[in-house]
Scaffold this motif. Structure first.
Motif, mmCIF file in Angstrom:
data_model
loop_
_atom_site.group_PDB
_atom_site.id
_atom_site.type_symbol
_atom_site.label_atom_id
_atom_site.label_comp_id
_atom_site.label_asym_id
_atom_site.label_seq_id
_atom_site.Cartn_x
_atom_site.Cartn_y
_atom_site.Cartn_z
ATOM 1 N N LYS A 50 0.839 -1.205 0.000
ATOM 2 C CA LYS A 50 0.000 0.000 0.000
ATOM 3 C C LYS A 50 0.867 1.245 0.000
ATOM 4 N N GLY A 51 1.992 1.125 0.696
ATOM 5 C CA GLY A 51 2.849 2.293 0.873
ATOM 6 C C GLY A 51 4.278 2.020 0.457
ATOM 7 N N VAL A 52 4.865 2.964 -0.277
ATOM 8 C CA VAL A 52 6.257 2.848 -0.696
ATOM 9 C C VAL A 52 6.985 4.099 -0.233
ATOM 10 N N LEU A 53 8.133 3.888 0.402
ATOM 11 C CA LEU A 53 8.923 5.019 0.886
ATOM 12 C C LEU A 53 10.123 5.220 -0.038
ATOM 13 N N LEU A 54 10.227 6.410 -0.626
ATOM 14 C CA LEU A 54 11.400 6.743 -1.433
ATOM 15 C C LEU A 54 12.400 7.452 -0.521
ATOM 16 N N VAL A 55 13.590 6.893 -0.425
ATOM 17 C CA VAL A 55 14.579 7.424 0.501
ATOM 18 C C VAL A 55 15.798 7.920 -0.262
ATOM 19 N N GLY A 56 16.152 9.183 -0.077
ATOM 20 C CA GLY A 56 17.347 9.700 -0.734
ATOM 21 C C GLY A 56 17.527 11.177 -0.484
ATOM 22 N N PRO A 57 18.735 11.687 -0.789
ATOM 23 C CA PRO A 57 19.050 13.099 -0.540
ATOM 24 C C PRO A 57 18.164 14.040 -1.363
ATOM 25 N N PRO A 58 18.114 15.339 -0.972
ATOM 26 C CA PRO A 58 17.304 16.316 -1.697
ATOM 27 C C PRO A 58 17.707 16.407 -3.174
ATOM 28 N N GLY A 59 16.724 16.629 -4.015
ATOM 29 C CA GLY A 59 16.994 16.913 -5.419
ATOM 30 C C GLY A 59 17.397 15.726 -6.266
ATOM 31 N N THR A 60 17.210 14.514 -5.751
ATOM 32 C CA THR A 60 17.639 13.337 -6.514
ATOM 33 C C THR A 60 16.520 12.768 -7.384
ATOM 34 N N GLY A 61 15.366 13.405 -7.398
ATOM 35 C CA GLY A 61 14.320 12.985 -8.331
ATOM 36 C C GLY A 61 13.212 12.151 -7.718
ATOM 37 N N LYS A 62 13.048 12.226 -6.402
ATOM 38 C CA LYS A 62 12.001 11.415 -5.756
ATOM 39 C C LYS A 62 10.599 11.852 -6.205
#
Ligand code: ATP
Length: 270
Positions: A50-62
């Protein structure tokens, strides 16, 4: 008010607009297939997160990646930002979350995107006040909405953060954001891809060597690479050139590096 509209994205983007991030796209492909035809999955009792977490630094295209996932599946995309809730009066955030999920259910299949989820999703009960604050109510509402909907409703919630270590474990439990997708700063090949995407509509002089620029921009995020192309184009335009030259890119690179240094100094002073 319940009539309040949530941002619905304008022109659709697809994975072609997202350079690199190959493994993240692969991870999300399952979601795309599900949203295209939810019944095919639910008929067989197959469970999709149901839920997906995108993890990464700012500005990387999340954000871009989440929008493109909706674009690939051809479904609506509704987005909110966790930091919107910080200044709100008690109860307003929870109401807004309820409205958002209601709107999304009616538009299903679709994607809800929650940017900067850490702004509302930090670990609870820490610090003074001990918890009945606005942030906590908003978070509780998100959790109860996610627990409340059935898979057959085909609403996928994608959230983005650059600090998943600070998130309340309640958010990460099975049935909530139990799937994590890493969105890293691009390696050289990814940087080249991003430079190509963003210079598609920019007339480049013959001396422009994107490979060289990709090599020289180690550590840049996608957002910074986009800025590099734009600053170079601005410089060329100011000088009334007909094409953007390599020297314009070097100028832009200096600007960005100096900007980053200035930010670091500000950080040091704090
Ligand atoms: P934040 O954490 O600051 O919200 P984000 O990870 O959501 O950042 P985006 O807002 O998606 O990043 O990226 C900012 C801009 O940088 C995008 O609109 C896009 O133009 C460009 N960009 C970033 N990554 C990519 C990429 N992989 N391919 C193409 N463009 C990119």
């Amino acid at each position: 008010s319940p009539a309040r509209k949530f941002e619905r994205s304008e022109e659709p983007v697809t994975y072609d607009d997202v350079a690199g991030l190959k493994s993240a796209k692969q991870d999300l492909q399952e979601i795309v297939e599900f949203l295209k035809n939810p019944k095919r999955f639910t008929k067989l009792g197959a469970r999709i997160p149901k839920g997906v977490l995108l993890v990464g630094p700012p500005g990387t295209g999340k954000t871009l990646l989440a929008r493109a996932t909706a674009g690939e599946a051809g479904v609506p995309f509704f987005s909110i930002n966790g930091s919107e809730f910080i200044q709100m009066f008690v109860g307003v955030g929870a109401t807004r979350v309820r409205d958002l999920f209601k709107t999304a259910r009616e538009a299903s299949p679709c994607i809800i995107f929650i940017d900067e989820i850490d702004a509302v999703g930090r670990v609870r009960g820490a610090g003074v006040g001990g918890g009945h604050d606005e942030r906590e109510q908003t978070l509780n509402q998100i959790l109860s909405e996610m627990d409340g909907f059935e898979q057959t409703e085909a609403v996928i919630v994608i959230a983005a953060t650059n600090r998943h270590d600070v998130l309340d474990p309640a958010l990460l439990r099975p049935g909530r954001f139990d799937r994590h997708v890493t969105v890293d700063r691009p390696a050289r090949e990814g940087r080249l891809g991003i430079l190509k995407v963003h210079s598609k509509k920019v007339p480049l002089a013959d001396d422009v060597d994107l490979e060289e620029l990709a090599k020289a921009t180690m550590g840049y995020s996608g957002a910074e690479l986009q800025k590099l192309v734009n600053e170079a184009a601005l410089k060329a335009a100011r000088e009334e050139k007909r094409k953007v030259e390599m020297e314009d890119f070097y100028y832009a690179e200096d600007l960005i590096v100096m900007g980053a240094r200035r930010d670091e100094q500000v950080d040091d002073e704090e």
